[in-house]
Design a protein around this motif. Structure first.
Motif, PDB file in Angstrom:
ATOM      1  N   GLN A  16      37.012   5.050  37.799  1.00 47.54           N
ATOM      2  CA  GLN A  16      35.560   4.918  37.615  1.00 47.54           C
ATOM      3  C   GLN A  16      34.967   6.058  36.784  1.00 47.54           C
ATOM      4  OE1 GLN A  16      34.233   2.523  40.762  1.00 47.54           O
ATOM      5  NE2 GLN A  16      32.152   3.280  40.781  1.00 47.54           N
ATOM      6  N   GLN A  17      35.703   6.523  35.774  1.00 48.22           N
ATOM      7  CA  GLN A  17      35.215   7.601  34.908  1.00 48.22           C
ATOM      8  C   GLN A  17      34.620   7.039  33.626  1.00 48.22           C
ATOM      9  OE1 GLN A  17      38.010  10.752  34.031  1.00 48.22           O
ATOM     10  NE2 GLN A  17      36.638  11.711  32.545  1.00 48.22           N
ATOM     11  N   ARG A  18      33.361   7.342  33.381  1.00 49.96           N
ATOM     12  CA  ARG A  18      32.658   6.896  32.186  1.00 49.96           C
ATOM     13  C   ARG A  18      33.227   7.556  30.933  1.00 49.96           C
ATOM     14  NH1 ARG A  18      26.610   5.899  33.436  1.00 49.96           N
ATOM     15  NH2 ARG A  18      26.286   6.830  31.385  1.00 49.96           N
ATOM     16  N   PHE A  19      33.075   6.860  29.810  1.00 46.53           N
ATOM     17  CA  PHE A  19      33.522   7.406  28.529  1.00 46.53           C
ATOM     18  C   PHE A  19      32.736   8.652  28.142  1.00 46.53           C
ATOM     19  CE2 PHE A  19      29.767   5.258  27.081  1.00 46.53           C
ATOM     20  CZ  PHE A  19      29.386   5.900  25.911  1.00 46.53           C
ATOM     21  N   ASP A  20      31.464   8.729  28.576  1.00 42.77           N
ATOM     22  CA  ASP A  20      30.608   9.825  28.124  1.00 42.77           C
ATOM     23  C   ASP A  20      30.704  11.053  29.023  1.00 42.77           C
ATOM     24  OD1 ASP A  20      29.258   8.832  30.310  1.00 42.77           O
ATOM     25  OD2 ASP A  20      27.392   8.353  29.247  1.00 42.77           O
ATOM     26  N   THR A  21      31.838  11.205  29.679  1.00 48.59           N
ATOM     27  CA  THR A  21      32.123  12.441  30.415  1.00 48.59           C
ATOM     28  C   THR A  21      33.060  13.348  29.625  1.00 48.59           C
ATOM     29  OG1 THR A  21      33.904  11.313  31.605  1.00 48.59           O
ATOM     30  CG2 THR A  21      31.751  11.415  32.680  1.00 48.59           C
ATOM     31  N   LEU A  22      33.373  12.967  28.395  1.00 46.44           N
ATOM     32  CA  LEU A  22      34.202  13.784  27.508  1.00 46.44           C
ATOM     33  C   LEU A  22      33.478  13.969  26.181  1.00 46.44           C
ATOM     34  CD1 LEU A  22      37.805  12.358  28.111  1.00 46.44           C
ATOM     35  CD2 LEU A  22      36.787  14.443  29.036  1.00 46.44           C
ATOM     36  N   SER A 191      42.033   9.162  42.570  1.00 45.89           N
ATOM     37  CA  SER A 191      41.129   8.176  43.164  1.00 45.89           C
ATOM     38  C   SER A 191      39.662   8.413  42.816  1.00 45.89           C
ATOM     39  CB  SER A 191      41.269   8.190  44.689  1.00 45.89           C
ATOM     40  OG  SER A 191      42.566   7.817  45.077  1.00 45.89           O
ATOM     41  N   LYS A 192      39.342   9.563  42.343  1.00 46.56           N
ATOM     42  CA  LYS A 192      37.980   9.932  41.980  1.00 46.56           C
ATOM     43  C   LYS A 192      37.803   9.840  40.476  1.00 46.56           C
ATOM     44  CE  LYS A 192      36.641  11.234  46.176  1.00 46.56           C
ATOM     45  NZ  LYS A 192      35.564  10.570  46.912  1.00 46.56           N
ATOM     46  N   PRO A 193      36.548   9.804  39.979  1.00 43.07           N
ATOM     47  CA  PRO A 193      35.267  10.058  40.655  1.00 43.07           C
ATOM     48  C   PRO A 193      34.646   8.845  41.332  1.00 43.07           C
ATOM     49  CG  PRO A 193      34.898   9.809  38.312  1.00 43.07           C
ATOM     50  CD  PRO A 193      36.383   9.730  38.504  1.00 43.07           C
ATOM     51  N   HIS A 194      35.449   7.826  41.636  1.00 47.06           N
ATOM     52  CA  HIS A 194      34.973   6.682  42.418  1.00 47.06           C
ATOM     53  C   HIS A 194      34.303   7.192  43.695  1.00 47.06           C
ATOM     54  CE1 HIS A 194      35.058   3.021  44.814  1.00 47.06           C
ATOM     55  NE2 HIS A 194      35.579   2.323  43.809  1.00 47.06           N
ATOM     56  N   PRO A 195      33.179   6.601  44.095  1.00 48.08           N
ATOM     57  CA  PRO A 195      32.580   6.990  45.369  1.00 48.08           C
ATOM     58  C   PRO A 195      33.566   6.825  46.528  1.00 48.08           C
ATOM     59  CG  PRO A 195      31.059   5.643  44.098  1.00 48.08           C
ATOM     60  CD  PRO A 195      32.386   5.579  43.389  1.00 48.08           C
ATOM     61  N   HIS A 288      37.896   1.923  34.605  1.00 47.40           N
ATOM     62  CA  HIS A 288      36.581   1.417  34.198  1.00 47.40           C
ATOM     63  C   HIS A 288      35.584   2.546  34.351  1.00 47.40           C
ATOM     64  CE1 HIS A 288      35.929   1.284  38.501  1.00 47.40           C
ATOM     65  NE2 HIS A 288      36.981   0.505  38.614  1.00 47.40           N
ATOM     66  N   GLY A 289      34.324   2.287  34.037  1.00 48.86           N
ATOM     67  CA  GLY A 289      33.292   3.308  34.156  1.00 48.86           C
ATOM     68  C   GLY A 289      32.440   3.130  35.396  1.00 48.86           C
ATOM     69  N   GLU A 290      31.188   3.575  35.304  1.00 48.92           N
ATOM     70  CA  GLU A 290      30.257   3.576  36.447  1.00 48.92           C
ATOM     71  C   GLU A 290      28.835   3.620  35.886  1.00 48.92           C
ATOM     72  OE1 GLU A 290      27.978   3.752  39.268  1.00 48.92           O
ATOM     73  OE2 GLU A 290      29.867   4.228  40.279  1.00 48.92           O
ATOM     74  N   PHE A 291      27.979   2.715  36.317  1.00 49.52           N
ATOM     75  CA  PHE A 291      26.605   2.687  35.801  1.00 49.52           C
ATOM     76  C   PHE A 291      25.828   3.955  36.177  1.00 49.52           C
ATOM     77  CE2 PHE A 291      27.213  -1.928  35.244  1.00 49.52           C
ATOM     78  CZ  PHE A 291      26.584  -2.110  34.027  1.00 49.52           C
ATOM     79  N   LEU A 292      26.006   4.465  37.366  1.00 50.90           N
ATOM     80  CA  LEU A 292      25.316   5.689  37.800  1.00 50.90           C
ATOM     81  C   LEU A 292      23.801   5.596  37.637  1.00 50.90           C
ATOM     82  CD1 LEU A 292      27.350   8.871  36.734  1.00 50.90           C
ATOM     83  CD2 LEU A 292      26.845   8.074  39.050  1.00 50.90           C
ATOM     84  N   GLY A 293      23.246   4.427  37.888  1.00 51.55           N
ATOM     85  CA  GLY A 293      21.806   4.260  37.780  1.00 51.55           C
ATOM     86  C   GLY A 293      21.326   3.731  36.447  1.00 51.55           C
ATOM     87  N   PHE A 303      29.948  -5.718  31.462  1.00 49.45           N
ATOM     88  CA  PHE A 303      30.602  -5.287  30.225  1.00 49.45           C
ATOM     89  C   PHE A 303      29.750  -4.331  29.403  1.00 49.45           C
ATOM     90  CE2 PHE A 303      32.958  -6.535  26.154  1.00 49.45           C
ATOM     91  CZ  PHE A 303      34.133  -5.915  26.534  1.00 49.45           C
ATOM     92  N   HIS A 304      28.745  -3.728  30.004  1.00 50.50           N
ATOM     93  CA  HIS A 304      27.931  -2.747  29.295  1.00 50.50           C
ATOM     94  C   HIS A 304      28.698  -1.431  29.152  1.00 50.50           C
ATOM     95  CE1 HIS A 304      25.180  -5.668  31.183  1.00 50.50           C
ATOM     96  NE2 HIS A 304      24.523  -5.567  30.042  1.00 50.50           N
ATOM     97  N   GLU A 305      28.255  -0.593  28.227  1.00 45.34           N
ATOM     98  CA  GLU A 305      28.982   0.629  27.881  1.00 45.34           C
ATOM     99  C   GLU A 305      29.279   1.538  29.084  1.00 45.34           C
ATOM    100  OE1 GLU A 305      29.759   1.560  24.034  1.00 45.34           O
ATOM    101  OE2 GLU A 305      30.012  -0.496  24.777  1.00 45.34           O
ATOM    102  N   PRO A 306      28.316   1.829  29.967  1.00 43.91           N
ATOM    103  CA  PRO A 306      28.633   2.749  31.067  1.00 43.91           C
ATOM    104  C   PRO A 306      29.736   2.235  31.983  1.00 43.91           C
ATOM    105  CG  PRO A 306      26.256   2.363  30.907  1.00 43.91           C
ATOM    106  CD  PRO A 306      26.913   1.358  30.030  1.00 43.91           C
ATOM    107  N   SER A 307      29.867   0.925  32.060  1.00 44.70           N
ATOM    108  CA  SER A 307      30.800   0.291  32.986  1.00 44.70           C
ATOM    109  C   SER A 307      32.141  -0.037  32.351  1.00 44.70           C
ATOM    110  CB  SER A 307      30.163  -0.998  33.533  1.00 44.70           C
ATOM    111  OG  SER A 307      31.072  -1.797  34.230  1.00 44.70           O
TER     112      SER A 307
END
Length: 490
Positions: A16-22, A191-195, A288-293, A303-307
């Motif tokens: 669950q790590q978004r692309f925009d964390t790098l 297993s992280k950063p999945h909640p 996959h990513g995570e919407f995070l709000g 299929f949006h970018e954050p996800s």
């Protein structure tokens, strides 16, 4: 690029790590020195997407080199329903003379299914070990669910967390448990950063005073939300989480990523101690990513970018002649590419029914017709009532999504609108682009027997009769204890 011998291969995944964390998309304060090391010494595939933004479907593609449509898992169905041992990545590597180990979250089903791995150590083993340790503090005792958008703190010290334990199990394998006479493939799966979003100190406090980016709120997410997405966010009530709580969740999420990164340094250190680091092949990605709000939504699935967009790095051994490094490429990459790429490095060959591309060949210019599109979907096609929430496709510049329930659609210009703020599906200027992407989906569904088509066009389904009140009364926050029998304890 060519190899003198079979390299050791370390496949590192997060959950669950978004692309925009790098870099270059991450906040400048976010500390990821070891992921950054791989980027500087490797190739970053800047347009990498999961074909199904959910755990099991994505991991099944890693395991088989097939798209979800061809391994038949479009959601979190049990892997053993369609996948055995034959034709999997570990079995094919075994045929090449490799020993294989899977350490960390696999999410195979049933839980102890190996799919051909010689050795497998799961989070379940961590929780068993912690229960037997006699230590008075126990992990995951805060009560947060596995899908909640709320921050908490780990209930054990950092050195006793699942993230630290996973890294240490990998270190032990590299140092003590493998056969030194044959090459190894190690899947190091965090297993992280999945909640639950529950970093330990110092990571819990690391970013609390930083300028945390606010969620992306688009025009369409306010007044023109596809009903499938509205049902998802109302069922989980992500749209009701206050901004200050979202901020805390994002801070904790970043803390979990840095904790993973620092523990990856432990794995690097074990390889360096034995003189193996420079000539190991690394692949780093997330399922996959995570919407995070973002767009008033949490978790993933759409299929949006954050996800759906993911980090994806290939670091080739330094001894390879003509190896490329320190580059970013725009090519569309996905999880199905992992199997053929790894097998090529190992001296093997991918099965004829593999959907993925050998990315080493792509970098060498040996693929005559590289893919032009990537699809995305989520659903279930195993039973008597096949269903999907949407059918999505991207060419890297535009993205189109069709939602059967109610027949709504979205089109985004990713180059000029990377945060997907404006749905341009009704724009006359982009009508030809929408038709091209839509026709591509229809063509592919015809090849699949016309699934989710009606009279040669995309199927429109009637709206369900559930109310907002009913949706909010049926959430899936992921309430589990550490004793649950499925590999979803994070």
């Amino acid at each position: 690029m060519s190899a003198n011998k079979q390299p050791n291969i370390v496949f590192i995944t997060t959950d669950q790590q978004r692309f925009d964390t790098l870099p270059p998309y991450a906040p400048t304060f976010l500390r990821t020195p070891h992921m950054n090391h791989l980027m500087r010494d490797g190739i970053t595939f800047d347009r990498a997407y999961t074909s199904s933004p959910i755990c099991v479907a994505a991991r099944a593609s890693m395991l088989t080199g097939k798209s979800p449509w061809n391994h038949h898992i479009l959601g979190n169905q049990e892997t053993s329903k369609t996948i055995g041992r034959e034709g999997t990545l570990p079995t094919l590597l075994h045929d090449c003379g490799y020993q294989t180990a899977a350490i960390g979250k696999m999410h195979f089903g049933p839980e102890r299914t190996r799919h051909g791995f010689d050795e497998m150590i799961l989070p379940a083993d961590y929780y068993i070990e912690m229960e037997k340790s006699g230590y008075p503090l126990k992990p995951m005792q805060h009560g947060l669910g596995q899908n909640e958008l709320y921050a908490g703190m780990a209930t054990v010290p950092e050195s006793m967390t699942l993230t630290n334990w996973t890294a240490n199990q990998c270190v032990s394998y590299i140092r003590d448990r493998r056969d030194p006479n044959v090459p190894f493939f190690l899947w190091c799966s965090f297993s992280k950063p999945h909640p639950p979003l529950d970093p330990p100190e110092p990571y819990y406090s690391m970013y609390r005073n930083c300028p945390i980016p606010e969620p992306v709120i688009s025009d369409w997410s306010e007044n023109d939300v596809p009903v499938a997405m509205r049902r998802h966010r109302e069922s989980w009530s992500d749209d009701l989480v206050p901004p200050e709580v979202i901020r805390e969740a994002r801070s904790a999420y970043y803390g979990l990523i840095t904790q993973i990164d620092y523990n990856i340094g432990r794995v690097f250190g074990a390889l360096q101690d034995l003189g193996l680091f420079h000539d190991t092949l690394f692949i780093f990605t997330s399922d996959h990513g995570e919407f995070l709000g973002d767009h008033h939504t949490g978790c993933k699935q759409f299929f949006h970018e954050p996800s759906a967009r993911i980090p994806f790095i290939l670091r080739l051994p330094k001894s390879w002649k003509g190896r490329r490094f320190g580059e970013r490429v725009e090519h569309l990459a996905t999880h199905a590419d992992i199997l053929p790429t790894v097998l090529a490095a190992a001296g093997g060959k991918a099965p004829s029914d593999c959907d993925g591309e050998n990315l080493i060949d792509y970098l060498d210019g040996k693929i005559k017709n590289p893919r032009k599109y990537l699809e995305g979907t989520i659903g279930n096609i195993l039973g008597d009532n096949p269903n999907v929430s949407y059918l999505g496709i991207t060419d890297g510049e535009f993205k189109y999504m069709w939602y059967p329930e109610g027949g709504s659609e979205q089109l985004f210009d990713l180059k000029n609108d990377p945060k997907e703020m404006k749905n341009i599906s009704k724009s006359k200027k982009h009508a030809a682009t929408k038709k091209r992407l839509r026709d591509e989906i229809i063509s592919r569904q015809k090849e699949r027997g016309g699934l989710f088509l009606k009279n040669g066009d995309l199927e429109i389904l009637p709206l369900k009769n559930d109310t907002e009140k009913e949706r909010r009364s049926n959430p899936w926050p992921g309430y589990h204890t550490e004793f649950f029998h499925v590999d979803v304890r994070h």
